[in-house]
Design a protein around this motif. Structure first.
Motif, PDB file in Angstrom:
ATOM      1  N   LEU A   1      47.421  44.011  25.639  1.00  0.00           N
ATOM      2  CA  LEU A   1      47.340  43.183  24.439  1.00  0.00           C
ATOM      3  C   LEU A   1      46.431  43.816  23.397  1.00  0.00           C
ATOM      4  N   CYS A   2      45.327  44.364  23.863  1.00  0.00           N
ATOM      5  CA  CYS A   2      44.316  44.915  22.961  1.00  0.00           C
ATOM      6  C   CYS A   2      43.805  46.234  23.532  1.00  0.00           C
ATOM      7  N   PRO A   3      44.360  47.366  23.097  1.00  0.00           N
ATOM      8  CA  PRO A   3      43.954  48.674  23.636  1.00  0.00           C
ATOM      9  C   PRO A   3      42.468  48.932  23.395  1.00  0.00           C
ATOM     10  N   SER A   4      41.718  49.046  24.478  1.00  0.00           N
ATOM     11  CA  SER A   4      40.281  49.270  24.399  1.00  0.00           C
ATOM     12  C   SER A   4      39.803  49.729  25.765  1.00  0.00           C
ATOM     13  N   PRO A   5      38.860  50.659  25.834  1.00  0.00           N
ATOM     14  CA  PRO A   5      38.326  51.062  27.132  1.00  0.00           C
ATOM     15  C   PRO A   5      37.637  49.911  27.853  1.00  0.00           C
ATOM     16  N   ARG A   6      37.241  48.882  27.117  1.00  0.00           N
ATOM     17  CA  ARG A   6      36.580  47.724  27.714  1.00  0.00           C
ATOM     18  C   ARG A   6      37.567  46.817  28.442  1.00  0.00           C
ATOM     19  N   ASN A   7      38.865  46.930  28.107  1.00  0.00           N
ATOM     20  CA  ASN A   7      39.863  46.017  28.647  1.00  0.00           C
ATOM     21  C   ASN A   7      40.575  46.587  29.865  1.00  0.00           C
ATOM     22  N   LEU A   8      41.207  45.695  30.603  1.00  0.00           N
ATOM     23  CA  LEU A   8      41.792  46.020  31.907  1.00  0.00           C
ATOM     24  C   LEU A   8      43.228  46.517  31.763  1.00  0.00           C
ATOM     25  N   GLN A   9      43.501  47.662  32.393  1.00  0.00           N
ATOM     26  CA  GLN A   9      44.858  48.205  32.405  1.00  0.00           C
ATOM     27  C   GLN A   9      45.771  47.330  33.266  1.00  0.00           C
ATOM     28  N   ASP A  10      47.070  47.314  32.928  1.00  0.00           N
ATOM     29  CA  ASP A  10      48.020  46.465  33.659  1.00  0.00           C
ATOM     30  C   ASP A  10      48.055  46.793  35.151  1.00  0.00           C
ATOM     31  N   HIS A  11      48.083  48.094  35.492  1.00  0.00           N
ATOM     32  CA  HIS A  11      48.205  48.442  36.918  1.00  0.00           C
ATOM     33  C   HIS A  11      46.945  48.062  37.689  1.00  0.00           C
ATOM     34  N   HIS A  12      45.799  48.053  37.021  1.00  0.00           N
ATOM     35  CA  HIS A  12      44.578  47.589  37.676  1.00  0.00           C
ATOM     36  C   HIS A  12      44.653  46.073  37.912  1.00  0.00           C
ATOM     37  N   ALA A  13      45.125  45.349  36.905  1.00  0.00           N
ATOM     38  CA  ALA A  13      45.243  43.898  37.041  1.00  0.00           C
ATOM     39  C   ALA A  13      46.195  43.530  38.175  1.00  0.00           C
ATOM     40  N   LEU A  14      47.312  44.247  38.261  1.00  0.00           N
ATOM     41  CA  LEU A  14      48.291  43.971  39.316  1.00  0.00           C
ATOM     42  C   LEU A  14      47.709  44.253  40.702  1.00  0.00           C
ATOM     43  N   ARG A  15      46.953  45.339  40.821  1.00  0.00           N
ATOM     44  CA  ARG A  15      46.364  45.688  42.110  1.00  0.00           C
ATOM     45  C   ARG A  15      45.311  44.661  42.537  1.00  0.00           C
ATOM     46  N   ILE A  16      44.496  44.214  41.574  1.00  0.00           N
ATOM     47  CA  ILE A  16      43.502  43.191  41.895  1.00  0.00           C
ATOM     48  C   ILE A  16      44.183  41.905  42.348  1.00  0.00           C
ATOM     49  N   ALA A  17      45.289  41.556  41.676  1.00  0.00           N
ATOM     50  CA  ALA A  17      46.048  40.364  42.066  1.00  0.00           C
ATOM     51  C   ALA A  17      46.642  40.517  43.467  1.00  0.00           C
ATOM     52  N   GLU A  18      47.163  41.700  43.766  1.00  0.00           N
ATOM     53  CA  GLU A  18      47.732  41.947  45.091  1.00  0.00           C
ATOM     54  C   GLU A  18      46.692  41.788  46.200  1.00  0.00           C
ATOM     55  N   LEU A  19      45.458  42.194  45.885  1.00  0.00           N
ATOM     56  CA  LEU A  19      44.384  42.099  46.871  1.00  0.00           C
ATOM     57  C   LEU A  19      43.849  40.673  47.007  1.00  0.00           C
ATOM     58  N   GLY A  20      44.212  39.803  46.068  1.00  0.00           N
ATOM     59  CA  GLY A  20      43.717  38.431  46.110  1.00  0.00           C
ATOM     60  C   GLY A  20      42.451  38.225  45.322  1.00  0.00           C
ATOM     61  N   GLY A  21      42.171  39.140  44.392  1.00  0.00           N
ATOM     62  CA  GLY A  21      40.980  39.012  43.559  1.00  0.00           C
ATOM     63  C   GLY A  21      41.212  38.096  42.372  1.00  0.00           C
ATOM     64  N   LEU A  22      40.201  37.973  41.530  1.00  0.00           N
ATOM     65  CA  LEU A  22      40.277  37.123  40.346  1.00  0.00           C
ATOM     66  C   LEU A  22      39.988  37.941  39.093  1.00  0.00           C
ATOM     67  N   ILE A  23      40.595  37.533  37.989  1.00  0.00           N
ATOM     68  CA  ILE A  23      40.346  38.178  36.697  1.00  0.00           C
ATOM     69  C   ILE A  23      39.980  37.096  35.696  1.00  0.00           C
ATOM     70  N   GLY A  24      38.797  37.215  35.126  1.00  0.00           N
ATOM     71  CA  GLY A  24      38.363  36.274  34.096  1.00  0.00           C
ATOM     72  C   GLY A  24      38.686  36.837  32.723  1.00  0.00           C
ATOM     73  N   ILE A  25      39.610  36.200  32.023  1.00  0.00           N
ATOM     74  CA  ILE A  25      39.996  36.676  30.697  1.00  0.00           C
ATOM     75  C   ILE A  25      38.979  36.204  29.666  1.00  0.00           C
ATOM     76  N   ALA A  26      38.456  37.144  28.912  1.00  0.00           N
ATOM     77  CA  ALA A  26      37.470  36.823  27.879  1.00  0.00           C
ATOM     78  C   ALA A  26      38.161  36.697  26.527  1.00  0.00           C
ATOM     79  N   PHE A  27      37.560  35.915  25.630  1.00  0.00           N
ATOM     80  CA  PHE A  27      38.177  35.694  24.327  1.00  0.00           C
ATOM     81  C   PHE A  27      37.264  36.095  23.174  1.00  0.00           C
ATOM     82  N   PHE A  28      36.241  36.914  23.458  1.00  0.00           N
ATOM     83  CA  PHE A  28      35.486  37.462  22.332  1.00  0.00           C
ATOM     84  C   PHE A  28      36.400  38.422  21.595  1.00  0.00           C
TER      85      PHE A  28
END
Length: 432
Positions: A386-413
């Protein structure tokens, strides 16, 4: 509680790179000015103390030599020095901490046209508050929020401001216990921040020494313990102990979550309180640290923080450490040998690993060794898609964290969602 530069652009109703460049300079000037004022006040404090001592020495010598005119002159000098010392002390240790808190964390309240909890807005929109143009909560919003069974927020820097009593409703900052309770928040993660580079940015920050760290001067003027000035582990231990005292004095309105049993107990208590129509529900707090530099290079300090209640560990913040790279660091490397040893100890203690602020290589390395038994999380980040930035999470990282059962907190700053053309302009949730 960190203001994005884009917020300032909106006040002037200008857009684009020109505004961002101007505001970036303006923010640096404000930060540098506060630090310059603080340094100047401390220097004035030291000089006035020295002047007082010298003047008193002159008074004593004049009395011994029976020189009345010299004694009176020395007394006047001592009086001026003492007055200067008193004024500079008040400005250094009372006015400046309050000003720094207000400048960094100012908010204003506006009440929407319907009754209910006030919406909290950035100070940058204070001029628009009068006509409620930025009161974005509706009666339906609040009704939905209040009926949710469990609301959790995964990151907050409120512990950075020791002069603020989090058990009372404050007029600055976004978080305190009364507002968490009013907002139906069940669990709040509070982070320990131990290093802030001067001119901090999302691009590249060299690791600061203690004396080139913005927190050093801040902790001095706040009269924090010397360990919080001279060591980073001290900057974690002091607020952690302060949080413990806060929980103890809260009369169970604030509950420390250290184990899964604590979490289940919190859920049960909130359910029972709702059934009994209790107006104020208990709020759970989970302690985190932001950046492995808090350890001062010693993995044994993990155990020190664990004993104080730490249960979430962010490997990186705004600069690289000997344990791994930061998304805003210079090298942005992966997991080092020291980092692997650190992860092993975190796993042994069952401390949750947080990949917010981590470099791409560090995220790759951690996910490469993670298991579903100990999944990592990301406490606060946007999505790179959504917002290209080194601070933001890549799609494949998000998918892997989800596969492992982790959580991702989306920030809105704003830098997390690239919202630079208005507020609210578009729907970040829908876009994600």
């Amino acid at each position: 509680e960190h203001l994005g530069t884009q917020d300032l652009c909106l006040v002037g109703r200008t857009r684009g790179n020109k505004c961002r460049s101007i505001v970036a300079v303006a923010v640096m000037v404000v930060q540098s000015s506060l630090e310059l004022i603080g340094t100047g006040l401390i220097l004035m404090l030291a000089l006035s103390a020295i002047g007082t001592v010298l003047a008193l020495v002159l008074v004593t010598r004049a009395r011994e030599r029976d020189r009345e005119e010299h004694r009176r002159a020395a007394l006047w000098c001592a009086a001026v020095a003492v007055a200067t010392f008193a004024v500079s002390s008040n400005m250094t240790f009372v006015w400046l901490p309050a000003t720094a808190d207000m400048v960094n964390n100012g908010i204003t309240e506006c009440t929407s046209n319907t009754t209910g909890s006030p919406a909290l807005m950035s100070l940058m929109f204070a001029k628009s508050a009068a006509n409620n143009s930025h009161c974005i909560t509706t009666k339906e919003d609040r009704a939905l929020h209040n009926q949710l069974a469990f609301v959790a927020d995964m990151h907050c820097d409120a512990l950075l401001w020791p002069k603020r009593d989090l058990l009372k409703r404050n007029w600055r900052g976004h978080v305190d216990v009364p507002r968490l309770a009013a907002g139906n928040v069940a669990l709040q993660v509070l982070a320990l921040v131990t290093g802030v580079p001067k001119r901090m940015n999302f691009a590249a920050n060299p690791a600061p020494t203690l004396w080139k760290d913005s927190l050093t001067l801040k902790n001095v003027i706040e009269r924090q313990p010397w360990s919080a000035v001279t060591t980073r582990i001290g900057r974690a231990v002091v607020p952690a102990r302060r949080l413990q005292a806060l929980v103890t004095s809260s009369r169970e309105s604030l509950v420390f979550v250290r184990t899964s049993a604590d979490l289940r107990s919190l859920v049960d208590r909130r359910v029972q309180a709702k059934r009994a129509n209790v107006s104020t529900l208990p709020v759970g707090v989970l302690l985190a640290v932001e950046g492995a530099h808090a350890l001062d290079g010693d993995i044994a300090n993990v155990d020190v923080l664990y004993d104080l209640g730490l249960r979430m560990f962010g490997l990186s913040h705004f600069f690289d450490t000997p344990f791994g790279g930061s998304s805003a660091g210079v090298e942005r490397g992966g997991l080092t040998e020291a980092g692997r040893k650190l992860l092993s100890r975190l796993d042994e203690l069952r401390i949750v690993v947080d990949l917010a602020h981590a470099s791409t290589d560090l995220i790759d390395d951690v996910l490469g060794r993670a298991t579903s038994a100990r999944p990592p999380i990301v406490s606060h980040a946007g999505m790179h898609g959504l917002c290209p930035s080194p601070r933001n999470l890549q799609d494949h990282h998000a998918l892997r964290i989800a596969e492992l059962g982790g959580l991702i907190g989306i920030a809105f700053f704003r830098p997390a969602v690239c919202a630079v053309d208005g507020y609210p302009d578009g729907d970040p949730v829908q876009e994600i």
